[in-house]
Design an enzyme around this catalytic site. Sequence first.
Site, PDB file in Angstrom:
ATOM      1  N   ARG A  27       0.818  -1.216   0.000  1.00 42.32           N
ATOM      2  CA  ARG A  27       0.000   0.000   0.000  1.00 42.32           C
ATOM      3  C   ARG A  27       0.849   1.261   0.000  1.00 42.32           C
ATOM      4  NH1 ARG A  27      -5.135  -1.081   1.499  1.00 42.32           N
ATOM      5  NH2 ARG A  27      -5.428   1.082   2.124  1.00 42.32           N
ATOM      6  N   TRP A  74       2.740   5.947   2.167  1.00 40.43           N
ATOM      7  CA  TRP A  74       2.826   6.434   0.787  1.00 40.43           C
ATOM      8  C   TRP A  74       2.579   7.931   0.906  1.00 40.43           C
ATOM      9  CZ3 TRP A  74       0.602   9.135  -3.185  1.00 40.43           C
ATOM     10  CH2 TRP A  74       1.071   8.852  -4.473  1.00 40.43           C
ATOM     11  N   GLU A 472      -3.031  -2.543 -22.102  1.00 41.25           N
ATOM     12  CA  GLU A 472      -2.622  -3.130 -20.820  1.00 41.25           C
ATOM     13  C   GLU A 472      -1.146  -3.535 -20.839  1.00 41.25           C
ATOM     14  OE1 GLU A 472      -2.423  -4.785 -16.958  1.00 41.25           O
ATOM     15  OE2 GLU A 472      -3.498  -3.132 -17.909  1.00 41.25           O
ATOM     16  N   LYS A 476       1.766  -2.258 -18.162  1.00 42.00           N
ATOM     17  CA  LYS A 476       2.610  -3.170 -17.377  1.00 42.00           C
ATOM     18  C   LYS A 476       4.083  -2.815 -17.544  1.00 42.00           C
ATOM     19  CE  LYS A 476       0.135  -4.897 -14.784  1.00 42.00           C
ATOM     20  NZ  LYS A 476      -0.841  -3.973 -15.100  1.00 42.00           N
ATOM     21  N   GLU A 479       4.810   0.588 -15.621  1.00 40.73           N
ATOM     22  CA  GLU A 479       4.823   0.602 -14.152  1.00 40.73           C
ATOM     23  C   GLU A 479       5.903  -0.299 -13.568  1.00 40.73           C
ATOM     24  OE1 GLU A 479       1.274  -0.796 -12.187  1.00 40.73           O
ATOM     25  OE2 GLU A 479       0.626  -1.831 -14.002  1.00 40.73           O
TER      26      GLU A 479
HETATM   27  C1  AGP Z   1      -2.179  -1.759 -12.108  1.00 39.08           C
HETATM   28  O1  AGP Z   1      -1.146  -2.632 -12.240  1.00 39.08           O
HETATM   29  C2  AGP Z   1      -2.011  -0.719 -11.110  1.00 39.08           C
HETATM   30  N1  AGP Z   1      -1.738  -1.234  -9.856  1.00 39.08           N
HETATM   31  C3  AGP Z   1      -3.155   0.280 -11.091  1.00 39.08           C
HETATM   32  O2  AGP Z   1      -3.282   0.824 -12.373  1.00 39.08           O
HETATM   33  C4  AGP Z   1      -4.516  -0.290 -10.687  1.00 39.08           C
HETATM   34  O3  AGP Z   1      -5.037  -1.098 -11.696  1.00 39.08           O
HETATM   35  C5  AGP Z   1      -5.475   0.875 -10.434  1.00 39.08           C
HETATM   36  O4  AGP Z   1      -4.959   1.642  -9.371  1.00 39.08           O
HETATM   37  C6  AGP Z   1      -6.882   0.388 -10.100  1.00 39.08           C
HETATM   38  O5  AGP Z   1      -6.853  -0.367  -8.936  1.00 39.08           O
HETATM   39  P1  AGP Z   1      -8.159  -1.182  -8.494  1.00 39.08           P
HETATM   40  O6  AGP Z   1      -8.429  -2.232  -9.518  1.00 39.08           O
HETATM   41  O7  AGP Z   1      -7.779  -1.762  -7.163  1.00 39.08           O
HETATM   42  O8  AGP Z   1      -9.273  -0.193  -8.373  1.00 39.08           O
END
Ligand code: AGP
Length: 594
Positions: A27, A74, A472, A476, A479
Site C-alpha cells: 500500500r 505512501w 494493458e 505493465k 509501471e
Molecule cells: C495496475 O497494475 C495498477 N496497480 C493500477 O493501475 C490499478 O489497476 C489501479 O490503481 C486500479 O486499482 P483497483 O483495480 O484496485 O481499483
Amino acid sequence: MCGIVGYTGKKNAVPILLSGLRKLEYRGYDSAGIAVSTEKGIEIVKLKGKVRKLEDKLLSYPLIGHCGIAHTRWATHGKPSAKNAHPFRYKNFSIVHNGIIENWKSAKDELISLGYKFTSDTDTEVALICFYDLYKKLGINAAITKLTEKLKGRYTFLFIDENKPNEIIGIKSGNPLVIGQNSDAVFAASDITALLSFTKKAYFMEDGQFFVAKGSSLKFYDFAGKKIEKSPEEIKWDVKEAERGGYKHYLLKEIMEQPDSLNRVMAGRLNLFDDELRETIAPKGRIICTACGTSYNAALCFKYFFNMLTGRSVTVENASEFRYQPFDLDSDSLVIVLSQSGETSDTKEALLIAKTAGTNTLAIVNSWESSIARMADNRIYMNIGPEISVASTKAYSAEVMLLYLLALRIAGEMGVSKEKLQIWRDKLSLVPEICTHYLSNITNIESIARKYYKNKNFFFIGRGIGYPVAVEGALKLKELSYIHAESYAAGEMKHGPISLIDNDFPTIAIAPDNKQRAVLFSNIEEIKSRMGQILLISDKKLEGCDILIMPEIDSWLSPFVYILPLQLLSYYIANLLGNDVDQPRNLAKSVTVE
Ligand code: AGP
C-alpha cells in the site's frame, strides 16, 4: 494510501505489528514506524525506508509491550523522511493515519493561533493535535464526535494513549479498516491480509464508526458516541494465499497462477450469474463501465466483446474523469465499476455518483467486503485470493473473464440465441487450459527481454480486440520497468506517432488472428520501412520481426492468453533493470486518494 495496523493483547505487540506491516507494504513503502506502550510509556521507532529497515533498527533497539500501532507510508503531505514518518506523538497520545485531511491547513493555522507547535509537514500531526485539543476540553467520546465533524477528507486513524496502556481507539471515515479478534487479542488493519495469520474472525468497520479495544475486549460506537452492535464475518482466504509460494516475486506467482485463478473465477459462473444476479441486469438504457488503471483496461475488452455479441456499444470511462462529467444517468442505465482493491478513490466516487443518480450499479471486485463491494447494488467477487504485487495481473484476467460472462448474460437477456451463448461458454471454459499449456511451454521471453531491456521507448499496437491488450501491455511495461511505453490503435500510427519511429524505438505488435490482422501487418511494414524494430506477439510469423509465438486461438480469447507474454516480458525487463518488481517506485496497490 498507507497501511496501518494495531494490536492489543497478551503477546508482545512488536512481531505481530511488523508481520502486519509486511503484508500491508504494497500500500506504500517510503517510510515506516511503530509505537508501543512499554513499561517506560509510549516508545516510538520510525524511519525513512522500508519495513525491513525498521525491523533491522528494532533489532538494536528492542521494544516490548502488549499494545501498539504501526504504519507503512505512501507520502501525500510532506515528503518521505523520518520527520514525516508515522507514528506521531503529542502529550499522551500517538497516532497512525491512512488517508488525507483536506482542510488540514486551516485546522493547523487555528491550532498555531492557540499556541501549538508542529514537528512535521503532515496533515496527520494536525489531526493528532486537533484530537488532543478537543480531548483536553471534552473527554474521549465527545472529542471523537467533534474531531470527525471538524476534519474533512477520507481517513482512518489508530490512537494509543499513554494514560490507558493496552487500549487502542480506531476511527473510520472513508478509508478501509478491518478489526480481527481472537480469544486473547484484538487486531486492527487497513486490510484483512494483515490479520490472516492471527484470526479468521473479522469485523468490517463502516464509515462513521469507531472502536475501543483493550486486550480481547472490543466495543463499537458511531460518531455520535452511541454504542453499536456489529457481527463478525468468517474470512474465507487462507494465509498461504498471501505468501509467495516459492516464487522469487509475488508478481511472477500471480502471473503463473492465472490458469488457477481463472478456474476459480469461472467456478459456478458458467450459468451466467443465475445465483448472484437474480434480477434482470440488462438495462433498457445505457451501459457504462468505469474504473482506473488496469481495471479500466479490462473494461476496454468488455466494450469490444459486448459490441461483437450484441452490436450495441458500451461507454467505458476513466473513473477520475467520469466523476466530474455530467452523465445523463437514470434508472434505465447500468453502471459497472471494476476494482481489485475495492477502495480506489475515483472509482468509489464514480459509483457514488451513479447511485445518487438512481442508476442500477454492479461492482466487480476482489477485496472481500471492501467499500465498493458494500456500496454497489450488486457485486460479483473475483474469488482469486489476495493480489499482493502492486502491478495487477491475475485481477486483470479475472475482470475480463467476469465481464465476458456478464456480456453473455446481458446478451441473453437481450435475446441473443442460447446456441450462440453456449458456443462462447464452451470457448471460455477452455481458457484456463490454454493458459496452462502456454505458460508451461514458454521458450524465449527472457532472451527477448535481454535484447530489448535497454530501449528507452516502446510502442504497443493492436487492432480490434488486440488494441485493449496493447493498452494493458504498455501499462505493465511502464509501471514495472519505468520505460516510456505508448499504446495505439495501429491505424492511428500514420496520423502522427509514426514520426517517432527509428531503430531505437521498438514496436510490440499484438496480432491475434482477427479480421483486422492483414491491415495490422501492413501497418507493421510501414514501421519496418522506417527502420523500426518489431516484436510480434502472434501465432503467425512475419519476416524481419522478432516473435513471441502464440497458440492458435479464437482472437476474442487473446486478452487472457496474449497478455501472458506481455506480463512476463515486463517482469523480466524490470528484473534485468534491477527494479523492485513487487513494489515499483512511486506506486501503491490501492489508490485511496484522488
Ligand atoms: C495496475 O497494475 C495498477 N496497480 C493500477 O493501475 C490499478 O489497476 C489501479 O490503481 C486500479 O486499482 P483497483 O483495480 O484496485 O481499483
